[in-house]
Design a protein around this motif. Structure first.
Motif, PDB file in Angstrom:
ATOM      1  N   ARG A  94      -5.734 -15.244 -19.113  1.00  0.00           N
ATOM      2  CA  ARG A  94      -5.775 -16.130 -20.513  1.00  0.00           C
ATOM      3  C   ARG A  94      -6.379 -15.010 -21.624  1.00  0.00           C
ATOM      4  NH1 ARG A  94      -9.740 -20.531 -20.254  1.00  0.00           N
ATOM      5  NH2 ARG A  94      -8.933 -21.096 -22.206  1.00  0.00           N
ATOM      6  N   GLN A  95      -5.584 -15.258 -22.613  1.00  0.00           N
ATOM      7  CA  GLN A  95      -5.630 -14.538 -23.955  1.00  0.00           C
ATOM      8  C   GLN A  95      -6.837 -15.003 -24.710  1.00  0.00           C
ATOM      9  OE1 GLN A  95      -1.487 -14.643 -24.160  1.00  0.00           O
ATOM     10  NE2 GLN A  95      -1.707 -12.652 -25.325  1.00  0.00           N
ATOM     11  N   VAL A  96      -8.137 -14.980 -24.206  1.00  0.00           N
ATOM     12  CA  VAL A  96      -9.361 -15.582 -24.818  1.00  0.00           C
ATOM     13  C   VAL A  96     -10.289 -14.419 -24.786  1.00  0.00           C
ATOM     14  CG1 VAL A  96     -11.024 -17.150 -24.526  1.00  0.00           C
ATOM     15  CG2 VAL A  96      -8.914 -17.870 -23.590  1.00  0.00           C
ATOM     16  N   ARG A  97     -10.818 -14.083 -26.141  1.00  0.00           N
ATOM     17  CA  ARG A  97     -11.987 -13.281 -26.543  1.00  0.00           C
ATOM     18  C   ARG A  97     -11.606 -12.056 -25.827  1.00  0.00           C
ATOM     19  NH1 ARG A  97     -17.031 -16.251 -28.656  1.00  0.00           N
ATOM     20  NH2 ARG A  97     -16.108 -18.157 -29.145  1.00  0.00           N
ATOM     21  N   LEU A  98     -10.383 -11.265 -26.036  1.00  0.00           N
ATOM     22  CA  LEU A  98     -10.186  -9.939 -25.168  1.00  0.00           C
ATOM     23  C   LEU A  98     -10.513  -8.810 -26.242  1.00  0.00           C
ATOM     24  CD1 LEU A  98      -6.688 -10.813 -23.608  1.00  0.00           C
ATOM     25  CD2 LEU A  98      -9.003 -10.494 -22.443  1.00  0.00           C
ATOM     26  N   TRP A  99     -10.836  -9.202 -27.275  1.00  0.00           N
ATOM     27  CA  TRP A  99     -11.321  -7.987 -28.257  1.00  0.00           C
ATOM     28  C   TRP A  99     -12.568  -7.809 -28.350  1.00  0.00           C
ATOM     29  CZ3 TRP A  99      -9.267 -12.824 -29.344  1.00  0.00           C
ATOM     30  CH2 TRP A  99     -10.071 -13.718 -30.132  1.00  0.00           C
ATOM     31  N   ASP A 100     -12.986  -7.179 -29.426  1.00  0.00           N
ATOM     32  CA  ASP A 100     -14.456  -6.806 -29.709  1.00  0.00           C
ATOM     33  C   ASP A 100     -14.671  -7.858 -30.777  1.00  0.00           C
ATOM     34  OD1 ASP A 100     -16.808  -6.308 -30.748  1.00  0.00           O
ATOM     35  OD2 ASP A 100     -16.251  -4.178 -31.630  1.00  0.00           O
ATOM     36  N   THR A 101     -15.524  -8.965 -30.403  1.00  0.00           N
ATOM     37  CA  THR A 101     -15.843 -10.260 -31.239  1.00  0.00           C
ATOM     38  C   THR A 101     -17.064 -10.234 -31.750  1.00  0.00           C
ATOM     39  OG1 THR A 101     -16.761 -11.184 -29.096  1.00  0.00           O
ATOM     40  CG2 THR A 101     -14.532 -11.839 -29.435  1.00  0.00           C
ATOM     41  N   SER A 102     -17.515  -8.802 -32.015  1.00  0.00           N
ATOM     42  CA  SER A 102     -18.920  -8.886 -32.612  1.00  0.00           C
ATOM     43  C   SER A 102     -18.924  -9.064 -34.061  1.00  0.00           C
ATOM     44  CB  SER A 102     -19.454  -7.406 -32.578  1.00  0.00           C
ATOM     45  OG  SER A 102     -18.549  -6.665 -33.246  1.00  0.00           O
ATOM     46  N   LEU A 146      -7.130 -18.467 -28.713  1.00  0.00           N
ATOM     47  CA  LEU A 146      -7.733 -16.969 -28.611  1.00  0.00           C
ATOM     48  C   LEU A 146      -9.262 -17.114 -28.521  1.00  0.00           C
ATOM     49  CD1 LEU A 146      -5.223 -14.999 -30.837  1.00  0.00           C
ATOM     50  CD2 LEU A 146      -5.143 -15.382 -28.265  1.00  0.00           C
ATOM     51  N   THR A 147     -10.021 -17.856 -29.190  1.00  0.00           N
ATOM     52  CA  THR A 147     -11.258 -17.699 -29.453  1.00  0.00           C
ATOM     53  C   THR A 147     -11.862 -18.846 -28.479  1.00  0.00           C
ATOM     54  OG1 THR A 147     -11.484 -19.480 -31.088  1.00  0.00           O
ATOM     55  CG2 THR A 147     -11.382 -16.958 -31.837  1.00  0.00           C
ATOM     56  N   GLY A 148     -11.272 -19.865 -27.839  1.00  0.00           N
ATOM     57  CA  GLY A 148     -11.743 -20.949 -27.068  1.00  0.00           C
ATOM     58  C   GLY A 148     -12.784 -21.742 -27.909  1.00  0.00           C
ATOM     59  N   ASP A 149     -12.705 -21.844 -29.119  1.00  0.00           N
ATOM     60  CA  ASP A 149     -13.404 -22.369 -30.103  1.00  0.00           C
ATOM     61  C   ASP A 149     -12.402 -23.783 -30.862  1.00  0.00           C
ATOM     62  OD1 ASP A 149     -15.213 -23.397 -31.687  1.00  0.00           O
ATOM     63  OD2 ASP A 149     -15.495 -21.686 -33.089  1.00  0.00           O
ATOM     64  N   PRO A 150     -12.545 -24.869 -30.470  1.00  0.00           N
ATOM     65  CA  PRO A 150     -11.822 -25.841 -31.317  1.00  0.00           C
ATOM     66  C   PRO A 150     -12.492 -26.446 -32.500  1.00  0.00           C
ATOM     67  CG  PRO A 150     -12.670 -26.829 -29.577  1.00  0.00           C
ATOM     68  CD  PRO A 150     -13.044 -25.215 -29.100  1.00  0.00           C
TER      69      PRO A 150
END
Length: 305
Positions: A207-215, A252-256
């Motif tokens: 799942r392409q959820v928060r795979l990057w640097d989310t800082s 992508l963020t899991g944040d609706p």
């Protein structure tokens, strides 16, 4: 909030750069491939790179030490790939595209897929340019922000030019990642030099959820990137594009809860709560008045005697 750790060997994308990819449909990495590899590439691409069956894991599609494997292991390339599709992607296919010198033809504008209805996942295509690409060499034309329009392959081929389109001009060793739905096409090469491009399409396996640097996920620049519009949009279409991006950003963020304009929340509002029922009232049967019984006179009674 979960923050994806950054691997120093494979620097991940920031939230701002991910938001830019979601809005534009592409990510450009200028001159990230070393000069020696670029020189090697011209011979490798002219000869051809052996293919692998569609859906082959990346580590199996290209042998260790091969040109393609070394290309995707360049730190900036590997970090961007992991940020976009995650670890251990599959190789859908690859191709070597050559625009011959003064060949007099160009590709029609197209997307590299049939109509794709996914709203919570996407493939990416890596496009590698081993040479400096000048304007007259017919660099890849693309239409920023077109990737979330559902279109079938070359149905857009009748469009010759769109306001805000981009013709790639870049230094040698540039890598561009594009969303699988981005409208693009190789332009006519009017130079005296053959132009090479190597493309690989990748499929995610997670799942392409928060795979990057989310800082930096709360950085206001994220919303600025997601809200950008392009010259070819009409007013109504611009709103739809922002809506589509917001839906993808939710996935992508899991944040609706992210919805600056409230457009997505409004049209996806389907409350699940059931309103409390009114207290029941005992039913009462109405009592109707009994009509009076007419009296029988002696005279009327005698008439039937």
């Amino acid at each position: 909030m979960t923050t994806t750790p950054t691997d120093a060997r494979h620097p991940l994308l920031s939230s701002v750069r991910m938001a830019r990819f979601v809005a534009h449909g592409s990510l450009r990495l200028d001159a990230v491939v070393p000069g020696a590899m670029n020189a090697e590439a011209l011979d490798v691409l002219a000869t051809g790179i052996p293919g692998a069956p569609a859906g082959t894991p990346l580590d199996e599609a290209y042998a260790a030490g091969s040109f393609a494997r070394r290309l995707v292991e360049i730190p900036q390339v590997a970090g961007a790939l992991r940020s976009l599709v995650g670890p251990s992607p599959l190789v859908d296919h690859h191709a070597v595209h050559i625009r011959r010198a003064r060949e007099g033809e160009a590709q029609p504008l197209h997307a590299d897929a049939i109509i794709d209805t996914r709203t919570d996942a996407f493939d990416v295509q890596l496009m590698y340019y081993p040479q400096e690409v000048t304007l007259d060499m017919g660099g890849t034309l693309s239409v920023p922000g077109s990737h979330l329009r559902r279109t079938n392959e070359s149905d857009t081929g009748r469009y010759q030019n769109l306001r805000g389109q981009s013709r790639l001009v870049c230094p040698a060793g540039t890598v561009v990642f594009v969303h699988h739905g981005l409208w693009h096409g190789g332009r006519r090469n009017d130079s005296d030099t053959d132009r090479y491009m190597f493309k690989i399409r990748f499929n995610p396996t997670v799942r392409q959820v928060r795979l990057w640097d989310t800082s930096d996920l709360a950085d206001p620049a994220v919303a600025d990137e997601l809200g950008v519009t392009f010259p070819w949009y009409e007013q109504a279409a611009a709103r739809l594009e922002v809506y589509n991006r917001t839906r993808l950003w939710w996935a992508l963020t899991g944040d609706p809860t992210y919805d600056p304009a409230y457009w997505v929340t409004r049209v996806t509002n389907r409350p699940g709560r059931v309103a409390p029922q009114r207290p029941s009232v005992p039913s009462v049967t109405p009592v109707l008045p009994v009509p009076p019984v007419p009296s029988v006179t002696s005279e009327a009674a005698g008439s039937h005697a």
